[in-house]
Design a protein around this motif. Structure first.
Motif, mmCIF file in Angstrom:
data_model
loop_
_atom_site.group_PDB
_atom_site.id
_atom_site.type_symbol
_atom_site.label_atom_id
_atom_site.label_comp_id
_atom_site.label_asym_id
_atom_site.label_seq_id
_atom_site.Cartn_x
_atom_site.Cartn_y
_atom_site.Cartn_z
ATOM 1 N N ASN A 172 -28.711 -86.359 50.890
ATOM 2 C CA ASN A 172 -29.996 -85.689 51.133
ATOM 3 C C ASN A 172 -29.793 -84.415 51.936
ATOM 4 O O ASN A 172 -29.135 -84.434 52.981
ATOM 5 N N GLU A 292 -38.646 -83.543 46.805
ATOM 6 C CA GLU A 292 -39.521 -83.506 47.988
ATOM 7 C C GLU A 292 -40.427 -82.291 47.838
ATOM 8 O O GLU A 292 -39.938 -81.159 47.787
ATOM 9 N N ALA A 352 -43.506 -86.046 48.520
ATOM 10 C CA ALA A 352 -43.047 -86.522 49.824
ATOM 11 C C ALA A 352 -44.220 -86.434 50.803
ATOM 12 O O ALA A 352 -44.643 -85.339 51.114
HETATM 13 O O1 AHR Z 1 -40.030 -85.682 54.211
HETATM 14 C C1 AHR Z 1 -39.654 -85.467 55.533
HETATM 15 C C2 AHR Z 1 -38.247 -84.913 55.646
HETATM 16 O O2 AHR Z 1 -38.213 -83.629 55.110
HETATM 17 C C3 AHR Z 1 -37.152 -85.639 54.900
HETATM 18 O O3 AHR Z 1 -36.633 -86.714 55.604
HETATM 19 C C4 AHR Z 1 -36.114 -84.581 54.732
HETATM 20 O O4 AHR Z 1 -35.330 -84.783 53.590
HETATM 21 C C5 AHR Z 1 -36.901 -83.298 54.702
HETATM 22 O O5 AHR Z 1 -36.394 -82.345 55.553
#
Ligand code: AHR
Length: 503
Positions: A172, A292, A352
């Protein structure tokens, strides 16, 4: 009243809409898992402790794949902690969010929850503080059916059949200096390639996502994608994109045009991937997993929420609990239009996140669950956008924004399902002051009936749904819509997201 004109023609197809475009993301973060989807003491909790009111809302949202368990969390995660008898699972410090992870919910429990909500698992492996071997172990534990020490352990933990996870993320945001185990593009590219090859030795059919930039505004953006794909082009299927939007100061015109930024981001990553394709003389195309995306008031997290005391490691703290306003939902709906507009290359995406944490669904411990404003553009688009995305021609008045220059006041995309004989048009009005009348030429499609209209607008663009007033903002049918001789006319209120379904 200003006027815009849109032509919709099914011959101008962008590409088929992959259902994975309507994915979500659940991270072990704040009250997402604990006190969000899982609250054993809640009156709606089932025998596994999952809130059934939340399950129903997630089903209504219409989420396909769900990326799990992080996010930044995954880069410090030992997957072995989260399986086996619950009373033997260790508590660990989660460095990413400065919290304590109890491991009460792990791979088996989450997978069972996914069956209840009707979504598929997309797993991320830790390539920050761990490596190829641990990824291989998790892959074998999750996806292999023949008896081995690891698959026997899975069976002993209650699951004979493999989980059958189809899409795997190779770490990630490895470009981000905040990421545990952050690497440069060369080092990450080599590790990702080695790990991808190893996973493919187990199952050549698995789909793999390599990390792209954590934002188009990173100093390494572009060069990161080029280098990482140079190492991994033959080994992976997707490169990831991540983007979060929030207003800068009181510049709402630019905020409303966030989709312009998303369009440019996607185009740049596609161009970079195709550049590597050309250099390698490859016939394969790399697609995008936009895994995301959302509106996120990130500045609030850094200024207010952030935990950093050396003895402060709370369990399930209230973190990233943004309350979304009407204007946030309009921007959000615009981002969905951008994703659909790139359906030929964005074949997977994950909102996200899902519950409590920058989420369309909120919960109160021992209390209600409710829909945020952003819930509606997602649930309606996921339900209505079927078949193929169409390249619509929008002729609309424009205005000047300080961040993105001159932008059209109306943005739109259409979808067409030839088999079902159904179409949909999704539109935003970015004007803060004016109604805009839009005529949509549908003569090429041949549909003759308006099936549904939805308009999300409010006299107060900052109105939100809250614990005290959970149904303050909701979409309403748009009574101005009429269809005559293949031309649909509709009035879009200022700062609005709209959907029209035709049959
Ligand atoms: O979605 C919150 C955070 O945002 C996640 O953990 C990361 O991958 C991104 O920076």
């Amino acid at each position: 009243m200003p006027h815009a004109h849109i032509s919709v023609d099914p011959r101008f197809t962008i590409g088929p809409i992959n259902r994975n475009l309507f994915g979500g993301f659940v991270e072990h973060l704040g009250r997402h898992v604990y006190d969000g989807i899982h609250e054993p003491g809640h009156e709606t909790a089932d025998d596994e402790g999952f809130r059934q009111d939340v399950i129903e809302l997630v089903r209504e949202l219409g989420v396909s794949t769900i990326r799990y368990p992080g996010g930044n969390f995954v880069s410090g995660f030992r997957w072995e902690d989260s399986v086996g008898p619950k009373d033997q699972r260790p508590r660990r410090l989660d460095l990413a969010w400065h919290s304590t992870e109890t491991n009460e919910v792990g791979l088996h429990e989450f997978s069972s929850w996914l069956e209840k909500v009707g979504s598929e698992l997309m797993l991320a492996v830790n390539l920050g503080t761990r490596g190829t071997l641990e990824a291989l172990d998790l892959f074998e534990y999750a996806n292999v059916s023949v008896p081995t020490e690891l698959t026997a352990r899975r069976a002993a933990n209650g699951r004979d059949e493999p989980f059958g996870v189809k899409i795997w993320c190779l770490g990630n945001e490895m470009d981000g200096p905040w990421q545990l185990g952050h690497r440069n593009a060369d080092d990450y590219g080599k590790l990702a390639s080695q790990t991808a090859k190893a996973l493919r030795q187990v199952d050549p059919g698995v789909e793999l996502v390599v990390c792209g930039s954590s934002s188009a505004h990173m100093p390494t953006f572009g060069e990161w994608e080029r280098t990482v794909l140079h190492h991994t082009y033959d080994d992976v299927d997707y490169i990831s994109c991540h983007a979060y939007y929030e207003p800068v100061g009181d510049d709402l015109d630019s905020f409303l045009a966030s989709a312009v930024d998303m369009d440019g981001f996607i185009d740049a990553v596609v161009d970079t991937a195709d550049h590597v394709r050309a250099v390698k003389g490859s016939s394969k195309r790399i697609n995008i997993s936009f895994d995301e995306w959302n509106v996120w008031y990130q500045s609030r997290y850094h200024d207010v929420d952030r935990i950093d005391g050396v003895d402060e490691w709370p369990i399930a703290p209230r973190l990233l609990e943004d309350e979304y306003s009407l204007i946030d939902a309009v921007v959000f709906g615009g981002l969905m239009i951008s994703l659909l507009r790139h359906a030929d290359r964005v074949t997977s995406a994950s909102l996200a996140q899902l519950v409590n944490v920058i989420a369309p669904i909120m919960t109160e411990p021992g209390g209600i669950a409710w829909r945020q404003t952003t819930f509606f553009p997602f649930s309606i688009t996921s339900r209505l956008a079927r078949g193929a995305a169409l390249d619509v021609k929008v002729e609309a008045p424009t205005h000047e924004t300080s961040r993105f220059g001159e932008v059209p006041l109306v943005d739109a995309v259409a979808t067409h399902d030839a088999d079902a004989g159904e179409s949909a048009v999704f539109l935003v009005n970015r004007s803060q002051t004016d109604d805009i009348e839009v005529t949509i030429d549908l003569s090429g499609i041949g549909e003759r009936k308006i099936r549904e209209t939805h308009t999300l607008a409010d006299a107060d663009i900052h109105a939100r749904n809250t614990l005290e007033d959970p149904e303050r903002v909701a979409p309403r049918p748009n009574d101005t819509a009429r269809l005559e001789s293949g031309v649909l006319t509709i009035t879009l209120p200022p700062v609005s997201w709209n959907a029209i379904a035709l049959a």
